[in-house]
Design a protein around this motif. Structure first.
Motif, PDB file in Angstrom:
ATOM      1  N   PRO A   1       0.827  -1.222   0.000  1.00  0.00           N
ATOM      2  CA  PRO A   1       0.000   0.000   0.000  1.00  0.00           C
ATOM      3  C   PRO A   1       0.854   1.262   0.000  1.00  0.00           C
ATOM      4  N   ALA A   2       1.884   1.279   0.826  1.00  0.00           N
ATOM      5  CA  ALA A   2       2.754   2.458   0.853  1.00  0.00           C
ATOM      6  C   ALA A   2       3.457   2.647  -0.489  1.00  0.00           C
ATOM      7  N   LEU A   3       3.859   1.533  -1.101  1.00  0.00           N
ATOM      8  CA  LEU A   3       4.528   1.638  -2.388  1.00  0.00           C
ATOM      9  C   LEU A   3       3.608   2.215  -3.456  1.00  0.00           C
ATOM     10  N   ARG A   4       2.342   1.843  -3.396  1.00  0.00           N
ATOM     11  CA  ARG A   4       1.389   2.382  -4.377  1.00  0.00           C
ATOM     12  C   ARG A   4       1.327   3.900  -4.259  1.00  0.00           C
ATOM     13  N   VAL A   5       1.172   4.359  -3.046  1.00  0.00           N
ATOM     14  CA  VAL A   5       1.111   5.808  -2.842  1.00  0.00           C
ATOM     15  C   VAL A   5       2.412   6.450  -3.311  1.00  0.00           C
ATOM     16  N   PHE A   6       3.511   5.879  -2.886  1.00  0.00           N
ATOM     17  CA  PHE A   6       4.797   6.475  -3.223  1.00  0.00           C
ATOM     18  C   PHE A   6       5.009   6.540  -4.732  1.00  0.00           C
ATOM     19  N   LEU A   7       4.754   5.441  -5.412  1.00  0.00           N
ATOM     20  CA  LEU A   7       5.094   5.392  -6.831  1.00  0.00           C
ATOM     21  C   LEU A   7       4.208   6.291  -7.686  1.00  0.00           C
ATOM     22  N   THR A   8       2.930   6.358  -7.365  1.00  0.00           N
ATOM     23  CA  THR A   8       2.095   7.274  -8.151  1.00  0.00           C
ATOM     24  C   THR A   8       2.582   8.701  -7.941  1.00  0.00           C
ATOM     25  N   ASP A   9       2.866   9.047  -6.706  1.00  0.00           N
ATOM     26  CA  ASP A   9       3.373  10.394  -6.440  1.00  0.00           C
ATOM     27  C   ASP A   9       4.727  10.604  -7.117  1.00  0.00           C
ATOM     28  N   HIS A  10       5.567   9.593  -7.007  1.00  0.00           N
ATOM     29  CA  HIS A  10       6.909   9.673  -7.581  1.00  0.00           C
ATOM     30  C   HIS A  10       6.856   9.952  -9.073  1.00  0.00           C
ATOM     31  N   TRP A  11       6.031   9.218  -9.783  1.00  0.00           N
ATOM     32  CA  TRP A  11       5.986   9.394 -11.228  1.00  0.00           C
ATOM     33  C   TRP A  11       5.229  10.664 -11.608  1.00  0.00           C
ATOM     34  N   ARG A  12       4.280  11.033 -10.804  1.00  0.00           N
ATOM     35  CA  ARG A  12       3.608  12.300 -11.078  1.00  0.00           C
ATOM     36  C   ARG A  12       4.643  13.427 -11.081  1.00  0.00           C
ATOM     37  N   ARG A  13       5.470  13.440 -10.047  1.00  0.00           N
ATOM     38  CA  ARG A  13       6.513  14.457  -9.987  1.00  0.00           C
ATOM     39  C   ARG A  13       7.454  14.342 -11.186  1.00  0.00           C
ATOM     40  N   ALA A  14       7.866  13.114 -11.465  1.00  0.00           N
ATOM     41  CA  ALA A  14       8.883  12.935 -12.502  1.00  0.00           C
ATOM     42  C   ALA A  14       8.368  13.370 -13.879  1.00  0.00           C
ATOM     43  N   LEU A  15       7.097  13.133 -14.116  1.00  0.00           N
ATOM     44  CA  LEU A  15       6.565  13.476 -15.441  1.00  0.00           C
ATOM     45  C   LEU A  15       6.432  14.975 -15.616  1.00  0.00           C
ATOM     46  N   THR A  16       6.027  15.643 -14.563  1.00  0.00           N
ATOM     47  CA  THR A  16       5.867  17.093 -14.687  1.00  0.00           C
ATOM     48  C   THR A  16       7.204  17.809 -14.626  1.00  0.00           C
ATOM     49  N   GLY A  17       8.164  17.194 -13.989  1.00  0.00           N
ATOM     50  CA  GLY A  17       9.471  17.824 -13.908  1.00  0.00           C
ATOM     51  C   GLY A  17       9.621  18.673 -12.671  1.00  0.00           C
ATOM     52  N   GLY A  18       8.542  19.039 -12.035  1.00  0.00           N
ATOM     53  CA  GLY A  18       8.622  19.828 -10.814  1.00  0.00           C
ATOM     54  C   GLY A  18       8.054  19.043  -9.650  1.00  0.00           C
ATOM     55  N   GLY A  19       7.838  19.684  -8.547  1.00  0.00           N
ATOM     56  CA  GLY A  19       7.271  18.999  -7.400  1.00  0.00           C
ATOM     57  C   GLY A  19       5.774  19.170  -7.327  1.00  0.00           C
ATOM     58  N   HIS A  20       5.177  19.746  -8.358  1.00  0.00           N
ATOM     59  CA  HIS A  20       3.769  20.070  -8.298  1.00  0.00           C
ATOM     60  C   HIS A  20       2.909  18.894  -8.685  1.00  0.00           C
ATOM     61  N   GLY A  21       1.696  18.946  -8.234  1.00  0.00           N
ATOM     62  CA  GLY A  21       0.739  17.919  -8.615  1.00  0.00           C
ATOM     63  C   GLY A  21       0.430  18.042 -10.090  1.00  0.00           C
ATOM     64  N   LEU A  22      -0.151  17.009 -10.630  1.00  0.00           N
ATOM     65  CA  LEU A  22      -0.383  16.995 -12.068  1.00  0.00           C
ATOM     66  C   LEU A  22      -1.754  17.550 -12.405  1.00  0.00           C
ATOM     67  N   THR A  23      -2.753  17.008 -11.744  1.00  0.00           N
ATOM     68  CA  THR A  23      -4.104  17.501 -11.976  1.00  0.00           C
ATOM     69  C   THR A  23      -4.412  18.524 -10.902  1.00  0.00           C
ATOM     70  N   ARG A  24      -5.312  19.433 -11.230  1.00  0.00           N
ATOM     71  CA  ARG A  24      -5.727  20.554 -10.368  1.00  0.00           C
ATOM     72  C   ARG A  24      -4.544  21.444 -10.065  1.00  0.00           C
TER      73      ARG A  24
END
Lengths: 207, 207
Positions: free
Chosen positions: A184-207
């Motif tokens: 469960p922790a890995l799921r949270v971490f990885l979605t957040d991790h890739w969200r950051r990596a794709l945007t290039g910044g530390g910001h959320g992707l949606t909203r």
DNA sequence: CTCCATTTGTTGGTCGACTGACAAGTAAGT
DNA sequence: ACTTACTTGTCAGTCGACCAACAAATGGAG
């Protein structure tokens, strides 16, 4: 006997499905080395001779099983348009799938994929599936780049490879020593991790 | 015979090493299923009976081999202090290691680790190695957080798990279909990727 | 509709090959 | 001499494959 209980076609299809199910179970439980023709037949409720009769040889059975195992998909993604959101849900969904007392075919897929490392025949079979997986990710990434929600300098090929490898690496680690991972922790971490990596910044992707 | 060519100790040690080497080669080439006592002995240049004589049983041989295979380390890291630089070099070094016509032990390690998925005995053996791997990464991360070069809200446990899984996932994919990955590009991508992820921004870590 | 020849589903016997284990024997070192 | 290195013979077990047989279903002829 104008109305037989089961037609021949039914009998054959039922038997063949039962045999494939049994084969998947055996592989899921103990790997390919536990897959013997006798065990498959008897677990399916038939005799040991039937597998050879239907599939011809053990290798043919394994190939059929490998094809059947490739059908594992993350549900609920078909309606989503390609893009980073779909990609993140794919990651999360893939990991979620690994927890629920994995259907035999799911386990069997991973175990057969591993066997492919020492079996060129299997390797060829699985190349397609991996490529399809990566193609989905590629679509999400290029769509995201086009719409501006993914940083344009992201290397698409390398990212897809890295994600697929990471997901499967986690799945395998779960097979070997499930208790060593906090899924469960890995799921949270990885979605957040890739969200950051794709945007290039530390910001959320949606909203 | 006061001056024999080789002392008994020498003979034993040479033979044992040759047998283990042969076993590693066989596993690296075809997986555990190709590891038969007869083949090991004969490839090592001895008879088929010697393996049992020295190792007692096949299972004991596999365990010895598994232990021997765990010694694979990325060279040139011992002198570096824990921190993000060492971590990035570990990632890069690990991937670099997968390219060079992998020493048999390297391949054997991965293949045996995969076998551990369906063999509790092996799984126990490999748990230590994985834990040691993750411990190294943990040290790098906590050191980096302490010195301020890694963002303090990075989840350490999840990150170590994600890195190990990713590296091994890539290594396995290379075993299955080497041509489907551009390893040099992946090395560049992943070091950059994790550098960004650890700092939390898009900035470089050193300089 | 019915009977029967033919096809198809299903079983269990058996063979040859392979494997791990062990034991009895030979050769080399002490 | 005696221990240790190493080989060869052999046995029991397992497996994939093939085969001959029986059972169930099918389809066409009467």
């Amino acid at each position: 006997m104008t109305a037989p209980a089961r037609t021949q076609k039914q009998r054959r299809e039922e038997a063949e499905a039962a045999l494939l199910d049994a084969a998947a179970e055996l592989v899921a439980e103990q790997g390919l080395r536990a897959l013997t023709l006798a065990r498959v037949g008897e677990r399916a409720g038939y005799s040991r001779g039937l597998v050879t009769h239907y599939f011809g040889s053990k290798q043919a059975l394994v190939e059929r099983l490998a094809r059947a195992a490739q059908s594992g998909f993350v549900p609920g993604l078909a309606d989503l348009p390609p893009g980073p959101d779909r990609l993140l849900r794919l990651i999360d969904g893939y990991l979620a799938q690994q927890t629920k007392h994995e259907r035999p075919l799911n386990r069997a897929f991973l175990l057969l994929w591993m066997e492919a490392a020492t079996s060129p025949d299997l390797a060829r079979l699985f190349a397609d599936r991996t490529e399809a997986f990566r193609t989905d990710l590629r679509e999400d990434l290029t769509a995201g780049i086009a719409e501006g929600t993914i940083r344009p300098d992201l290397p698409v090929e390398e990212t897809t490879a890295a994600i697929v490898a990471q997901l499967r690496g986690i799945a395998i680690q779960l097979l070997v020593t499930p208790e060593s991972l906090d899924l469960p922790a890995l799921r949270v971490f990885l979605t957040d991790h890739w969200r950051r990596a794709l945007t290039g910044g530390g910001h959320g992707l949606t909203r």
